[in-house]
Design an enzyme around this catalytic site. Structure first.
Site, PDB file in Angstrom:
ATOM      1  N   CYS A  37       0.408  -1.114   0.448  1.00 19.44           N
ATOM      2  CA  CYS A  37      -0.173   0.162   0.205  1.00 19.44           C
ATOM      3  C   CYS A  37       0.632   1.185   0.333  1.00 19.44           C
ATOM      4  O   CYS A  37       0.097   2.188  -0.176  1.00 19.44           O
ATOM      5  CB  CYS A  37      -1.087  -0.093   1.353  1.00 19.44           C
ATOM      6  SG  CYS A  37      -0.325  -0.338   2.777  1.00 19.44           S
ATOM      7  N   ASP A  39       2.538   2.948   2.193  1.00 20.16           N
ATOM      8  CA  ASP A  39       2.771   2.980   3.672  1.00 20.16           C
ATOM      9  C   ASP A  39       3.922   3.038   4.474  1.00 20.16           C
ATOM     10  O   ASP A  39       4.867   2.413   4.321  1.00 20.16           O
ATOM     11  CB  ASP A  39       1.518   2.320   4.847  1.00 20.16           C
ATOM     12  CG  ASP A  39      -0.046   2.172   4.688  1.00 20.16           C
ATOM     13  OD1 ASP A  39       0.110   2.564   3.752  1.00 20.16           O
ATOM     14  OD2 ASP A  39      -0.585   1.639   5.435  1.00 20.16           O
ATOM     15  N   CYS A  63      -2.790   4.693   5.530  1.00 19.12           N
ATOM     16  CA  CYS A  63      -4.179   4.743   5.964  1.00 19.12           C
ATOM     17  C   CYS A  63      -4.454   5.148   6.911  1.00 19.12           C
ATOM     18  O   CYS A  63      -3.751   4.124   8.153  1.00 19.12           O
ATOM     19  CB  CYS A  63      -4.834   3.654   5.012  1.00 19.12           C
ATOM     20  SG  CYS A  63      -4.371   2.325   6.535  1.00 19.12           S
ATOM     21  N   CYS A 106      -1.199  -3.489   8.600  1.00 13.50           N
ATOM     22  CA  CYS A 106      -1.154  -2.098   9.516  1.00 13.50           C
ATOM     23  C   CYS A 106      -0.472  -2.510  10.741  1.00 13.50           C
ATOM     24  O   CYS A 106       0.421  -2.203  11.171  1.00 13.50           O
ATOM     25  CB  CYS A 106      -2.346  -1.299   9.187  1.00 13.50           C
ATOM     26  SG  CYS A 106      -2.498  -0.794   7.737  1.00 13.50           S
TER      27      CYS A 106
END
Lengths: 127, 175
Positions: A37, A39, A63, A106
């Protein structure tokens, strides 16, 4: 996708955003990233002379779940020894924040950031 | 119809390598798409209709994967038995991640100050890095150093994301 209340709370009021002096011998810095993603997460911990984490800061671009995961662990880290810190598991983070399966990575990112920060700090300190 | 058994390169009749002829890919895709289009199977048996639908879906997936450089590289590694671990591998070179952070800060500042010029400059910078990573990747595939290639693919995943974020920021500011 709906975020849980806890994710929203950390996302809207992130705790301990900021930076510690990475050159301080009592500060450990962990930088990790999730290719899936894009991140990026920076987690820093500062220990006192007894080896207890007295401060933790983070900076995360990603996110809501990534921000919430890092915000949450900065709260959990304070007061812990390095060994206790390294025992924090992504499953505990995911459970606390009620992360859906697609957002588990995450919490993995946050766990890996802690490990990287602890490893950095240990490498700086005399054995 | 054994088309479903073929890998994406075989399906679209493209040599299984990193550098491909994109014009040829487009051409083969359009040909195949016409051949397997469900409209041609309206009068076929339910079984054949179902199969044509599956093949059409497969052809689209193959095209989307091979058209995109990063996805193509990831797929080619997979064919060679190497998983790029996009989900689990979070350990990237620190200087690379620091740069990602800095770029994200530039985007944030630009958003605050409605500064499209610095977003354009950043886009150029990031695109030129994407180009040099593509060259690196080509060399790594030629040398079959797949673990190195796997790290380059992970880097490109970050680069793709930041390019799309910059484009999005520019669009938002322009409107």
């Amino acid at each position: 996708m709906a975020y849980s209340d806890k994710v929203l709370d950390h996302y809207e009021n992130p705790r301990n955003v900021g930076t510690l002096d990475k050159n301080d011998p009592n500060v450990g810095t962990g930088m990790v990233g999730a290719p899936a993603c894009g991140d990026v997460m920076k987690l820093q911990i500062k220990v006192n002379d007894s080896g207890i984490i007295e401060d933790a800061k983070f900076k995360t671009y990603g996110c809501g779940s990534a921000i919430a995961s890092s915000s949450l662990v900065t709260e959990w880290l304070k007061g812990k020894t390095l060994d206790q810190a390294a025992e924090i598991k992504n499953s505990a983070i995911a459970e606390e924040l009620a992360l859906p399966p697609v957002k588990i990575h995450c919490s993995v990112l946050a766990e890996d950031a802690i490990k990287a920060a602890v490893a950095d700090l240990k490498s700086k300190q005399p054995a | 119809m054994d088309l479903l058994q073929r890998n994406y390169f075989e399906l679209l009749a493209i040599p299984a390598q990193f550098n491909i002829d994109l014009a040829l890919l487009d051409q083969h895709y359009r040909q195949l798409q016409t051949e397997v289009h469900p409209d041609r199977f309206v009068n076929a048996s339910p079984n054949e209709r179902m199969q044509s639908m599956q093949v059409a879906t497969q052809v689209n997936a193959a095209y989307q994967t091979l058209k995109n450089m990063t996805a193509r590289a990831r797929y080619l590694l997979q064919l060679n038995g190497v998983d790029t671990l996009d989900e689990n591998n979070t350990i990237m070179p620190t200087d690379f991640l620091m740069q990602q952070m800095q770029w994200r800060e530039v985007i944030e500042d630009a958003n605050t100050h409605h500064d499209i010029a610095s977003l354009d400059a950043l886009l150029n910078e990031v695109r030129s890095i994407a180009k040099s990573l593509a060259l690196e990747l080509n060399t790594q595939f030629n040398l079959k150093t797949y673990l190195d290639a796997s790290e380059t693919v992970r880097k490109l995943s970050f680069i793709d994301k930041i390019i799309s974020d910059i484009n999005h920021a520019i669009e938002t500011l322009e409107n």
